[in-house]
Design an enzyme around this catalytic site. Structure first.
Site, PDB file in Angstrom:
ATOM      1  N   LYS A  87      -2.566   8.239   8.524  1.00  0.00           N
ATOM      2  CA  LYS A  87      -3.894   7.653   8.737  1.00  0.00           C
ATOM      3  C   LYS A  87      -4.200   6.569   7.714  1.00  0.00           C
ATOM      4  O   LYS A  87      -4.831   5.570   8.035  1.00  0.00           O
ATOM      5  CB  LYS A  87      -4.982   8.737   8.680  1.00  0.00           C
ATOM      6  CG  LYS A  87      -5.029   9.622   9.921  1.00  0.00           C
ATOM      7  CD  LYS A  87      -6.292  10.470   9.908  1.00  0.00           C
ATOM      8  CE  LYS A  87      -6.319  11.438  11.080  1.00  0.00           C
ATOM      9  NZ  LYS A  87      -7.466  12.355  11.000  1.00  0.00           N
TER      10      LYS A  87
ATOM     11  N   LYS B 209       3.184  13.192  23.558  1.00  0.00           N
ATOM     12  CA  LYS B 209       2.135  14.187  23.720  1.00  0.00           C
ATOM     13  C   LYS B 209       0.880  13.520  24.281  1.00  0.00           C
ATOM     14  O   LYS B 209       0.563  12.378  23.919  1.00  0.00           O
ATOM     15  CB  LYS B 209       1.881  14.753  22.321  1.00  0.00           C
ATOM     16  CG  LYS B 209       0.842  15.820  22.227  1.00  0.00           C
ATOM     17  CD  LYS B 209       0.762  16.322  20.787  1.00  0.00           C
ATOM     18  CE  LYS B 209      -0.646  16.818  20.512  1.00  0.00           C
ATOM     19  NZ  LYS B 209      -0.866  17.277  19.167  1.00  0.00           N
TER      20      LYS B 209
ATOM     21  N   LYS C 117      -5.635  11.103  23.004  1.00  0.00           N
ATOM     22  CA  LYS C 117      -6.585  10.029  23.212  1.00  0.00           C
ATOM     23  C   LYS C 117      -6.114   8.735  22.550  1.00  0.00           C
ATOM     24  O   LYS C 117      -6.243   7.652  23.109  1.00  0.00           O
ATOM     25  CB  LYS C 117      -7.933  10.463  22.626  1.00  0.00           C
ATOM     26  CG  LYS C 117      -9.066   9.653  23.170  1.00  0.00           C
ATOM     27  CD  LYS C 117     -10.372   9.995  22.482  1.00  0.00           C
ATOM     28  CE  LYS C 117     -11.361   8.907  22.783  1.00  0.00           C
ATOM     29  NZ  LYS C 117     -12.250   8.646  21.647  1.00  0.00           N
TER      30      LYS C 117
END
Ligand code: TRP
Length: 328
Positions: free
Chosen positions: A111, A190, A193
């Site tokens: 991140k 996978k 979103k």
């Protein structure tokens, strides 16, 4: 009864990956365990977000969870920020957490590489997660395998705190594999979103079709007359969850013999999904029309969670030499 805790980020629109991978499992666990589930809005604000949209995302997540079958009579469901003890315990756990440990977390590295500004909140994310779990002395934590490192971290923080202030926190164990894995519309990664490869959980039939229509099938099957291989096809893989076995066998043979095209196969899948999720969609509509009811469920959940959380925080204050009396 063994206590389970888990958290889910208010990520906006729920999709079939959330439903099959996590939510269905959460519902099943309420049969066997004392379950405490939280919509973790304080975790969600560790990356840039819109304050105006956050409240709606939290509400939508509550609607989705309740509609999918979480029964507030049989579990505790609450919004993390409604129980201030989470942030309070997080601060206390900060003091026993080595900085190096935090900066080595893979989720943080991922991140922070993508972020313009890396906040201390993003770095401390795993400590808040540890606080979530330890506040309730939860023994089991259902999570996806992407959270195993955070769970290991939680155990380590528990050990470190215990070593310093006395044996108090149990070391929680992850519960892996309760959910079903589902790949996204790209057929490779996978469903998530952030990858924009999802099928919505609460979509109307036309939304479901719009998503399923774009799903990648057996790449070797170019024309309708080419025989396909269902065993490499993600659409066929999804049929497993939404189509009964007989019909699935028929699809399998017809794909292999090129007597069914991908579009027809996808139509059947979209229909299966829409039919299966119709009752959930209906409950969601009801709940959305009754926001007071949803908010009352969350308030009740927060009150119950807080009763437990306060006791823990009081005991932690005590052991750390802090005075909790002003809090009662
Ligand atoms: N980090 C978890 C995720 O992204 C969400 C989470 C926050 C969580 N607190 C938790 C999961 C406590 C389990 C237990 O999926």
């Amino acid at each position: 009864m063994t206590r389970v805790f888990s958290g889910i980020q208010p990520s906006g629109d729920l999709h079939l990956g959330n439903y099959l991978g996590a939510i269905q499992n959460w519902v099943e666990l309420t049969d066997r365990y004392e379950c405490i589930y939280s919509i973790v809005d304080l975790h969600a604000i560790t990356v840039p977000y819109s304050p105006a949209a956050l409240e709606q995302r939290v509400f939508d997540m509550a609607v989705g969870l309740l509609a999918a079958g979480l029964d507030p009579e049989r579990c505790t469901l609450f919004v993390q920020s409604a129980v201030p003890e989470h942030a309070q315990l997080e601060w206390l756990l900060n003091t026993v957490t080595p900085l190096g440990e935090l900066s080595r977390m893979t989720q943080f590295k991922d991140k922070s590489e993508r972020a313009e500004m890396v906040s201390a909140g993003l770095l401390n994310y795993p400590i808040l997660q540890a606080a979530d779990i330890l506040l309730y002395h939860a023994e089991l934590v259902p999570v996806g395998d992407d959270q195993l490192q955070h769970l290991e971290f939680t155990r380590e923080i528990a050990r470190k705190w215990n070593a310093r202030f006395g044996d108090y926190f149990p070391e929680p164990q992850p519960m892996i594999g309760g959910g079903k894995r589902i790949r996204g519309l790209d057929g490779v990664s996978k469903m998530s979103k952030s990858r924009d490869n999802t099928i919505p959980m609460l979509g109307e039939p036309e939304d479901t079709w719009a998503a399923v229509r774009t799903a990648v099938t057996d790449p070797a099957r170019v024309r309708k007359n080419d025989p396909g291989n269902p065993h490499v096809c993600n659409v066929f893989a999804m049929h497993e969850f939404f189509t009964d076995p007989e019909e699935r066998e028929e699809i399998e043979v017809r794909c292999q013999t090129a007597t069914i095209g991908c579009v027809e196969c996808k139509r059947m899948l979209a229909e299966g999904i829409s039919d299966r999720l119709a009752p959930i969609r209906e409950r969601a509509r009801d709940l959305r029309a009754n926001p007071d009811r949803v908010n009352a469920i969350l308030a009740d959940g927060a009150a119950r969670a807080r009763q437990i959380a306060r006791v823990t925080l009081g005991e932690v204050y005590d052991r750390m030499g802090l005075d909790y009396s002003a809090h009662d």
